[in-house]
Design a protein around this motif. Structure first.
Motif, PDB file in Angstrom:
ATOM      1  N   SER A 109      10.748 -22.302   2.085  1.00 55.43           N
ATOM      2  CA  SER A 109      11.163 -23.546   2.738  1.00 55.43           C
ATOM      3  C   SER A 109      10.448 -23.740   4.072  1.00 55.43           C
ATOM      4  CB  SER A 109      12.673 -23.566   2.946  1.00 55.43           C
ATOM      5  OG  SER A 109      13.058 -22.571   3.881  1.00 55.43           O
ATOM      6  N   LYS A 110      10.003 -22.635   4.664  1.00 58.77           N
ATOM      7  CA  LYS A 110       9.316 -22.692   5.954  1.00 58.77           C
ATOM      8  C   LYS A 110       7.841 -22.328   5.838  1.00 58.77           C
ATOM      9  CE  LYS A 110      13.479 -21.487   8.566  1.00 58.77           C
ATOM     10  NZ  LYS A 110      14.102 -20.534   9.523  1.00 58.77           N
ATOM     11  N   ASN A 111       7.400 -22.095   4.612  1.00 62.25           N
ATOM     12  CA  ASN A 111       6.007 -21.696   4.389  1.00 62.25           C
ATOM     13  C   ASN A 111       5.637 -20.502   5.254  1.00 62.25           C
ATOM     14  OD1 ASN A 111       5.678 -23.994   2.703  1.00 62.25           O
ATOM     15  ND2 ASN A 111       5.353 -25.245   4.528  1.00 62.25           N
ATOM     16  N   THR A 112       6.557 -19.556   5.353  1.00 60.24           N
ATOM     17  CA  THR A 112       6.381 -18.429   6.257  1.00 60.24           C
ATOM     18  C   THR A 112       6.541 -17.102   5.527  1.00 60.24           C
ATOM     19  OG1 THR A 112       7.149 -19.673   8.178  1.00 60.24           O
ATOM     20  CG2 THR A 112       7.281 -17.275   8.307  1.00 60.24           C
ATOM     21  N   ALA A 113       5.600 -16.219   5.764  1.00 59.78           N
ATOM     22  CA  ALA A 113       5.693 -14.853   5.250  1.00 59.78           C
ATOM     23  C   ALA A 113       5.961 -13.921   6.417  1.00 59.78           C
ATOM     24  CB  ALA A 113       4.399 -14.454   4.555  1.00 59.78           C
ATOM     25  N   ASN A 114       6.892 -13.024   6.209  1.00 60.25           N
ATOM     26  CA  ASN A 114       7.246 -12.054   7.238  1.00 60.25           C
ATOM     27  C   ASN A 114       6.926 -10.638   6.765  1.00 60.25           C
ATOM     28  OD1 ASN A 114       8.511 -13.976   9.084  1.00 60.25           O
ATOM     29  ND2 ASN A 114      10.082 -14.144   7.503  1.00 60.25           N
ATOM     30  N   LEU A 115       6.524  -9.817   7.702  1.00 61.60           N
ATOM     31  CA  LEU A 115       6.291  -8.411   7.408  1.00 61.60           C
ATOM     32  C   LEU A 115       7.147  -7.594   8.357  1.00 61.60           C
ATOM     33  CD1 LEU A 115       4.615  -6.377   5.720  1.00 61.60           C
ATOM     34  CD2 LEU A 115       3.024  -6.276   7.659  1.00 61.60           C
ATOM     35  N   GLN A 116       8.197  -7.006   7.825  1.00 58.17           N
ATOM     36  CA  GLN A 116       9.059  -6.139   8.611  1.00 58.17           C
ATOM     37  C   GLN A 116       8.471  -4.740   8.569  1.00 58.17           C
ATOM     38  OE1 GLN A 116      11.925  -6.728  10.480  1.00 58.17           O
ATOM     39  NE2 GLN A 116      11.679  -4.585  11.072  1.00 58.17           N
ATOM     40  N   MET A 117       8.148  -4.214   9.737  1.00 61.18           N
ATOM     41  CA  MET A 117       7.526  -2.897   9.823  1.00 61.18           C
ATOM     42  C   MET A 117       8.452  -1.947  10.560  1.00 61.18           C
ATOM     43  SD  MET A 117       3.588  -4.014  10.680  1.00 61.18           S
ATOM     44  CE  MET A 117       3.976  -4.588  12.333  1.00 61.18           C
ATOM     45  N   ASN A 118       8.900  -0.944   9.862  1.00 59.13           N
ATOM     46  CA  ASN A 118       9.799   0.059  10.439  1.00 59.13           C
ATOM     47  C   ASN A 118       9.122   1.423  10.479  1.00 59.13           C
ATOM     48  OD1 ASN A 118      11.884  -1.871  10.600  1.00 59.13           O
ATOM     49  ND2 ASN A 118      12.505  -1.440   8.497  1.00 59.13           N
ATOM     50  N   ASN A 119       9.658   2.276  11.323  1.00 57.94           N
ATOM     51  CA  ASN A 119       9.146   3.644  11.421  1.00 57.94           C
ATOM     52  C   ASN A 119       7.622   3.658  11.573  1.00 57.94           C
ATOM     53  OD1 ASN A 119       9.166   6.439  11.461  1.00 57.94           O
ATOM     54  ND2 ASN A 119       9.182   6.628   9.228  1.00 57.94           N
ATOM     55  N   LEU A 120       7.164   2.900  12.528  1.00 57.03           N
ATOM     56  CA  LEU A 120       5.722   2.759  12.713  1.00 57.03           C
ATOM     57  C   LEU A 120       5.083   4.077  13.136  1.00 57.03           C
ATOM     58  CD1 LEU A 120       5.794  -0.762  14.274  1.00 57.03           C
ATOM     59  CD2 LEU A 120       4.305  -0.105  12.378  1.00 57.03           C
ATOM     60  N   LYS A 121       3.874   4.276  12.656  1.00 62.80           N
ATOM     61  CA  LYS A 121       3.117   5.474  12.957  1.00 62.80           C
ATOM     62  C   LYS A 121       1.854   5.091  13.731  1.00 62.80           C
ATOM     63  CE  LYS A 121       4.656   7.577   8.618  1.00 62.80           C
ATOM     64  NZ  LYS A 121       4.241   8.223   7.352  1.00 62.80           N
ATOM     65  N   ALA A 132       0.832  -1.200   0.000  1.00 56.77           N
ATOM     66  CA  ALA A 132       0.000   0.000   0.000  1.00 56.77           C
ATOM     67  C   ALA A 132       0.866   1.248   0.000  1.00 56.77           C
ATOM     68  CB  ALA A 132      -0.902  -0.017   1.226  1.00 56.77           C
ATOM     69  N   ASP A 133       0.348   2.298  -0.592  1.00 58.92           N
ATOM     70  CA  ASP A 133       1.095   3.557  -0.642  1.00 58.92           C
ATOM     71  C   ASP A 133       1.484   4.030   0.759  1.00 58.92           C
ATOM     72  OD1 ASP A 133      -0.804   4.984  -3.430  1.00 58.92           O
ATOM     73  OD2 ASP A 133       0.879   3.577  -3.369  1.00 58.92           O
ATOM     74  N   SER A 134       0.607   3.797   1.713  1.00 55.85           N
ATOM     75  CA  SER A 134       0.833   4.302   3.065  1.00 55.85           C
ATOM     76  C   SER A 134       1.987   3.624   3.788  1.00 55.85           C
ATOM     77  CB  SER A 134      -0.446   4.147   3.898  1.00 55.85           C
ATOM     78  OG  SER A 134      -0.823   2.784   3.966  1.00 55.85           O
ATOM     79  N   VAL A 135       2.438   2.482   3.292  1.00 59.91           N
ATOM     80  CA  VAL A 135       3.507   1.765   3.980  1.00 59.91           C
ATOM     81  C   VAL A 135       4.765   1.625   3.133  1.00 59.91           C
ATOM     82  CG1 VAL A 135       1.788   0.472   5.281  1.00 59.91           C
ATOM     83  CG2 VAL A 135       2.847  -0.574   3.267  1.00 59.91           C
ATOM     84  N   GLN A 136       4.729   2.080   1.912  1.00 58.04           N
ATOM     85  CA  GLN A 136       5.904   1.949   1.051  1.00 58.04           C
ATOM     86  C   GLN A 136       7.084   2.684   1.654  1.00 58.04           C
ATOM     87  OE1 GLN A 136       5.146   2.905  -3.041  1.00 58.04           O
ATOM     88  NE2 GLN A 136       3.713   1.207  -3.312  1.00 58.04           N
ATOM     89  N   GLY A 137       8.212   2.006   1.609  1.00 59.15           N
ATOM     90  CA  GLY A 137       9.427   2.576   2.184  1.00 59.15           C
ATOM     91  C   GLY A 137       9.583   2.280   3.665  1.00 59.15           C
ATOM     92  N   ARG A 138       8.539   1.757   4.282  1.00 57.59           N
ATOM     93  CA  ARG A 138       8.594   1.446   5.716  1.00 57.59           C
ATOM     94  C   ARG A 138       8.363  -0.042   5.997  1.00 57.59           C
ATOM     95  NH1 ARG A 138       4.840   3.415   9.023  1.00 57.59           N
ATOM     96  NH2 ARG A 138       3.194   3.517   7.419  1.00 57.59           N
ATOM     97  N   PHE A 139       7.492  -0.681   5.249  1.00 55.17           N
ATOM     98  CA  PHE A 139       7.173  -2.088   5.457  1.00 55.17           C
ATOM     99  C   PHE A 139       7.745  -2.924   4.317  1.00 55.17           C
ATOM    100  CE2 PHE A 139       2.946  -1.556   8.011  1.00 55.17           C
ATOM    101  CZ  PHE A 139       3.583  -0.678   8.862  1.00 55.17           C
ATOM    102  N   THR A 140       8.218  -4.106   4.659  1.00 58.71           N
ATOM    103  CA  THR A 140       8.746  -5.029   3.655  1.00 58.71           C
ATOM    104  C   THR A 140       8.193  -6.419   3.904  1.00 58.71           C
ATOM    105  OG1 THR A 140      10.811  -3.773   3.509  1.00 58.71           O
ATOM    106  CG2 THR A 140      10.808  -6.002   2.608  1.00 58.71           C
ATOM    107  N   ILE A 141       7.636  -7.015   2.865  1.00 55.38           N
ATOM    108  CA  ILE A 141       7.145  -8.376   2.979  1.00 55.38           C
ATOM    109  C   ILE A 141       8.143  -9.321   2.330  1.00 55.38           C
ATOM    110  CG2 ILE A 141       5.781  -8.268   0.843  1.00 55.38           C
ATOM    111  CD1 ILE A 141       3.718 -10.089   2.268  1.00 55.38           C
ATOM    112  N   SER A 142       8.323 -10.479   2.954  1.00 56.72           N
ATOM    113  CA  SER A 142       9.209 -11.488   2.389  1.00 56.72           C
ATOM    114  C   SER A 142       8.592 -12.860   2.604  1.00 56.72           C
ATOM    115  CB  SER A 142      10.593 -11.413   3.036  1.00 56.72           C
ATOM    116  OG  SER A 142      10.503 -11.639   4.431  1.00 56.72           O
ATOM    117  N   LEU A 143       9.070 -13.801   1.823  1.00 54.32           N
ATOM    118  CA  LEU A 143       8.529 -15.157   1.887  1.00 54.32           C
ATOM    119  C   LEU A 143       9.667 -16.157   1.977  1.00 54.32           C
ATOM    120  CD1 LEU A 143       6.085 -17.093   1.671  1.00 54.32           C
ATOM    121  CD2 LEU A 143       6.374 -17.004  -0.820  1.00 54.32           C
ATOM    122  N   ASP A 144       9.631 -16.988   2.992  1.00 53.62           N
ATOM    123  CA  ASP A 144      10.565 -18.091   3.129  1.00 53.62           C
ATOM    124  C   ASP A 144       9.812 -19.348   2.740  1.00 53.62           C
ATOM    125  OD1 ASP A 144      12.875 -19.192   5.733  1.00 53.62           O
ATOM    126  OD2 ASP A 144      12.223 -20.138   3.884  1.00 53.62           O
TER     127      ASP A 144
END
Length: 129
Positions: free
Chosen positions: A75-87, A61-73
Motif C-alpha cells: 500500500s506504501k510501495n515500501t520494502a523494509n529490512l529489519q536487521m537484528n544482531n548486527l555483526k 542470504a545464508d549469512s543473514v538468515q535468522g537475523r534479517f527480515t524483509i517485508s513489503l508494504d
C-alpha cells in the motif's frame, strides 16, 4: 523512470538493530520484486534479501538468515529490512532494488540481481565492536 529512496542507515554497535526502508515512486505498472543488496569495500555486491510482491516469497542470504527480515508494504510501495544482531561483517553500503511490470501476477525469480532493473543510491550501515 522509477525512483527508489532509501532511509534508515546509520551506525550501530555489534548486536544492535537497524531498519532500512525503501520507497518506490514514479514507476508504471506493478511491483514485481523488491530487495536489498550490499557492497562492502573491496568486495562484490551481494544479495541480502529479496521479496516477490505477488505472494510475498522471500529470499535471504545464508549469512543473514535468522537475523534479517524483509517485508513489503504494498500500500506504501515500501520494502523494509529489519536487521537484528548486527555483526561487524554486515557493515556495507546497502542498496535497494526493484522491478516493475505490466503483469501483476509475477511468479518469476526475485533472488538475484538480474531480476532487478531499478536501484537506489544506497545507504551506509556501519557496525562497530
Amino acid at each position: 523512470q522509477a525512483q527508489l529512496v532509501e532511509s534508515g542507515g546509520g551506525s550501530v554497535q555489534v548486536a544492535g538493530s537497524l531498519t532500512l526502508s525503501c520507497t518506490a515512486s514514479r514507476y508504471t505498472g506493478f511491483t514485481t520484486c523488491m530487495g536489498w543488496f550490499r557492497q562492502a569495500p573491496g568486495k562484490e555486491r551481494e544479495a541480502v534479501a529479496t521479496i516477490r510482491a505477488w505472494d510475498g516469497r522471500t529470499y535471504s542470504a545464508d549469512s543473514v538468515q535468522g537475523r534479517f527480515t524483509i517485508s513489503l508494504d504494498s500500500s506504501k510501495n515500501t520494502a523494509n529490512l529489519q536487521m537484528n544482531n548486527l555483526k561487524v561483517e554486515d557493515a556495507a553500503i546497502y542498496y535497494c532494488a526493484a522491478s516493475f511490470s505490466t503483469v501483476q501476477q509475477y511468479l518469476g525469480s526475485c533472488s538475484g540481481a538480474g531480476a532487478f532493473r531499478s536501484w537506489g543510491k544506497g545507504t551506509q550501515v556501519t557496525v562497530s565492536s
